[in-house]
Write a protein that holds these residues in place. Structure first.
Motif, PDB file in Angstrom:
ATOM      1  N   TYR A  60      15.785  17.837  52.634  1.00 24.20           N
ATOM      2  CA  TYR A  60      14.691  16.970  53.085  1.00 24.20           C
ATOM      3  C   TYR A  60      15.045  15.520  52.802  1.00 24.20           C
ATOM      4  O   TYR A  60      15.833  15.220  51.905  1.00 24.20           O
ATOM      5  N   GLU A  61      14.428  14.625  53.553  1.00 26.00           N
ATOM      6  CA  GLU A  61      14.663  13.194  53.396  1.00 26.00           C
ATOM      7  C   GLU A  61      13.327  12.483  53.245  1.00 26.00           C
ATOM      8  O   GLU A  61      12.381  12.765  53.968  1.00 26.00           O
ATOM      9  N   SER A  63      10.603   9.523  53.574  1.00 22.44           N
ATOM     10  CA  SER A  63      10.317   8.541  54.612  1.00 22.44           C
ATOM     11  C   SER A  63      10.478   7.116  54.101  1.00 22.44           C
ATOM     12  O   SER A  63      10.889   6.224  54.835  1.00 22.44           O
ATOM     13  N   THR A  64      10.161   6.869  52.826  1.00 22.73           N
ATOM     14  CA  THR A  64      10.230   5.520  52.270  1.00 22.73           C
ATOM     15  C   THR A  64      10.080   5.586  50.759  1.00 22.73           C
ATOM     16  O   THR A  64       9.622   6.585  50.222  1.00 22.73           O
ATOM     17  N   PHE A  78       4.528   9.061  50.318  1.00 17.66           N
ATOM     18  CA  PHE A  78       5.658   9.217  51.224  1.00 17.66           C
ATOM     19  C   PHE A  78       5.639  10.620  51.794  1.00 17.66           C
ATOM     20  O   PHE A  78       4.872  11.473  51.355  1.00 17.66           O
ATOM     21  N   VAL A  79       6.480  10.841  52.789  1.00 18.29           N
ATOM     22  CA  VAL A  79       6.578  12.139  53.458  1.00 18.29           C
ATOM     23  C   VAL A  79       8.023  12.609  53.355  1.00 18.29           C
ATOM     24  O   VAL A  79       8.946  11.806  53.454  1.00 18.29           O
ATOM     25  N   CYS A  80       8.227  13.900  53.141  1.00 17.73           N
ATOM     26  CA  CYS A  80       9.562  14.495  53.156  1.00 17.73           C
ATOM     27  C   CYS A  80       9.735  15.232  54.480  1.00 17.73           C
ATOM     28  O   CYS A  80       8.952  16.121  54.795  1.00 17.73           O
ATOM     29  N   THR A  81      10.737  14.828  55.235  1.00 21.25           N
ATOM     30  CA  THR A  81      10.990  15.478  56.524  1.00 21.25           C
ATOM     31  C   THR A  81      12.297  16.260  56.440  1.00 21.25           C
ATOM     32  O   THR A  81      13.245  15.810  55.801  1.00 21.25           O
TER      33      THR A  81
END
Length: 121
Positions: A60-61, A63-64, A78-81
């Motif tokens: 996962y990455e 978002s910020t 933040f969000v993990c995509t």
């Protein structure tokens, strides 16, 4: 801070107090795909001007990262995509098969060498 200073007939009167800007609490989860420790570094709070280095699970990455500004995280969360999985091309198996199979010419020369060795023994 607060307070004031006044100049009267060349004399400064009054006082003021400098106060540090507020720290931020850690972001509140849950954040799907995030590591158990939302901010890297095992921090308990983020000082004014500091950053929460967002951490996500493997694959996962984030978002910020989040920045603390006088007690307020920006952005608040933040969000993990999921990271994209590499595309597998259909011609890869064909290429692998051609690498594993020696060309007929070299195979023939190996066989000839072996037959010469066997006949000379």
């Amino acid at each position: 801070g607060h307070g004031s200073l006044m100049c009267t007939n060349g004399t400064i009167d009054g006082s003021f107090v400098c106060e540090p800007k507020g720290s931020c609490n850690l972001p509140s989860g849950p954040v799907p795909g995030a590591a158990p420790e939302l901010c890297a570094g095992n921090v308990s709070a983020i000082h004014h001007g500091g950053q929460c280095i967002a951490t996500c699970n493997a694959g996962y990455e984030a978002s910020t990262n989040l920045t603390c500004d006088d007690g307020q995280l920006t952005p608040e969360i933040f969000v993990c995509t999921p990271l994209p999985t590499p595309a597998i091309h259909s011609d890869v198996s064909t290429q692998l098969a051609s690498l594993a199979t020696p060309p007929a010419k070299s195979l023939r020369s190996v066989m000839q060498s072996m037959s010469r060795w066997v006949s000379s023994a």
